[in-house]
Design a protein around this motif. Sequence first.
Motif, mmCIF file in Angstrom:
data_model
loop_
_atom_site.group_PDB
_atom_site.id
_atom_site.type_symbol
_atom_site.label_atom_id
_atom_site.label_comp_id
_atom_site.label_asym_id
_atom_site.label_seq_id
_atom_site.Cartn_x
_atom_site.Cartn_y
_atom_site.Cartn_z
ATOM 1 N N PRO A 112 -1.191 7.761 5.329
ATOM 2 C CA PRO A 112 -2.849 8.509 5.529
ATOM 3 C C PRO A 112 -3.289 7.651 3.934
ATOM 4 O O PRO A 112 -4.855 7.072 3.833
ATOM 5 C CB PRO A 112 -3.175 9.769 5.429
ATOM 6 N N GLN A 113 -2.388 8.420 3.247
ATOM 7 C CA GLN A 113 -3.248 8.021 2.057
ATOM 8 C C GLN A 113 -3.073 6.033 1.660
ATOM 9 O O GLN A 113 -4.230 5.191 1.196
ATOM 10 C CB GLN A 113 -1.895 7.951 0.588
ATOM 11 N N ARG A 159 -5.398 4.361 3.528
ATOM 12 C CA ARG A 159 -6.322 3.970 2.617
ATOM 13 C C ARG A 159 -7.105 3.257 1.463
ATOM 14 O O ARG A 159 -8.028 2.121 1.527
ATOM 15 C CB ARG A 159 -7.316 4.992 2.194
ATOM 16 N N LEU A 160 -5.470 2.931 0.938
ATOM 17 C CA LEU A 160 -5.562 1.193 0.409
ATOM 18 C C LEU A 160 -5.472 0.089 0.403
ATOM 19 O O LEU A 160 -6.472 -0.939 -0.101
ATOM 20 C CB LEU A 160 -4.050 1.861 -1.083
ATOM 21 N N GLN A 198 3.561 12.203 -4.171
ATOM 22 C CA GLN A 198 3.071 12.526 -3.132
ATOM 23 C C GLN A 198 4.823 12.902 -2.375
ATOM 24 O O GLN A 198 4.985 13.931 -1.666
ATOM 25 C CB GLN A 198 2.588 11.798 -2.529
ATOM 26 N N SER A 233 0.903 -1.487 -0.137
ATOM 27 C CA SER A 233 0.067 0.032 -0.009
ATOM 28 C C SER A 233 0.946 1.279 0.370
ATOM 29 O O SER A 233 0.513 2.236 -0.986
ATOM 30 C CB SER A 233 -0.677 0.025 1.264
ATOM 31 N N VAL A 263 1.329 4.705 -3.207
ATOM 32 C CA VAL A 263 1.104 5.771 -3.167
ATOM 33 C C VAL A 263 1.637 6.112 -4.153
ATOM 34 O O VAL A 263 2.698 6.409 -4.685
ATOM 35 C CB VAL A 263 1.715 5.948 -1.469
#
Length: 218
Positions: free
Chosen positions: A137-138, A141-142, A116, A108, A112
């Motif tokens: 944080p990203q 979510r994944l 980023q 995950s 990203v």
Amino acid sequence: MIREFSSADVLFIVMAVRWTLILSAIAFAGGAIGGLIIALARTSGNVWLRGFSAGFIRLFQGTPLLMQLFLVYFGLAVMGFPINPLIAAAIALTLHASAYLGEIWRGSIDAVPSGQSEASFALSLSYFNRMRYVVLPQAMRLSVAPTVGFLVQLIKGTSLASIIGFAELTRAGQIVNNATFQPFLVFGIVAALYFILCWPLSVLSRRLEARMRLAITR
């Protein structure tokens, strides 16, 4: 001596669910901490950390969970450190979960977009702040859907703790079956309880995956 199956046996089996849930919660919580450490080590710039974490994942993903339970429970006893089955099962399942969650979360983090990280690096953010405020944080979510999916496997994996004498759901079924010799009835109840525990999580995982695919295609 074989006796009749009764409502007391059903209650005994149902009450054992709490130990399956307790063991699952301990293993998942410990695995989440260990998995985050492994994931960060796998994605760090340190060669030694990456090598150690990769070896850890290969070791625990490449060996059966049952063998890991045996090594912790019987291995520590042979070395003069006997422990009770709950602690042994918790240690083995935590290590097991750490390896799998570490790899899930590593994937995950890698998913990203690199831009980023590059943007946060250009802003002179430290590695800790870059991970805390931008990447993790990203990545979280994944990783929600596969993490929930792994939790289902972990709950089912707790059944192996019965081999070392821990009285969770499967072990309770074995005890009742040995006394009543009603395997179809007893293990049918056990299977139904596992289904009740795991099916809602499986549905949630599939829905989260579908939602993620929909978000990506938009």
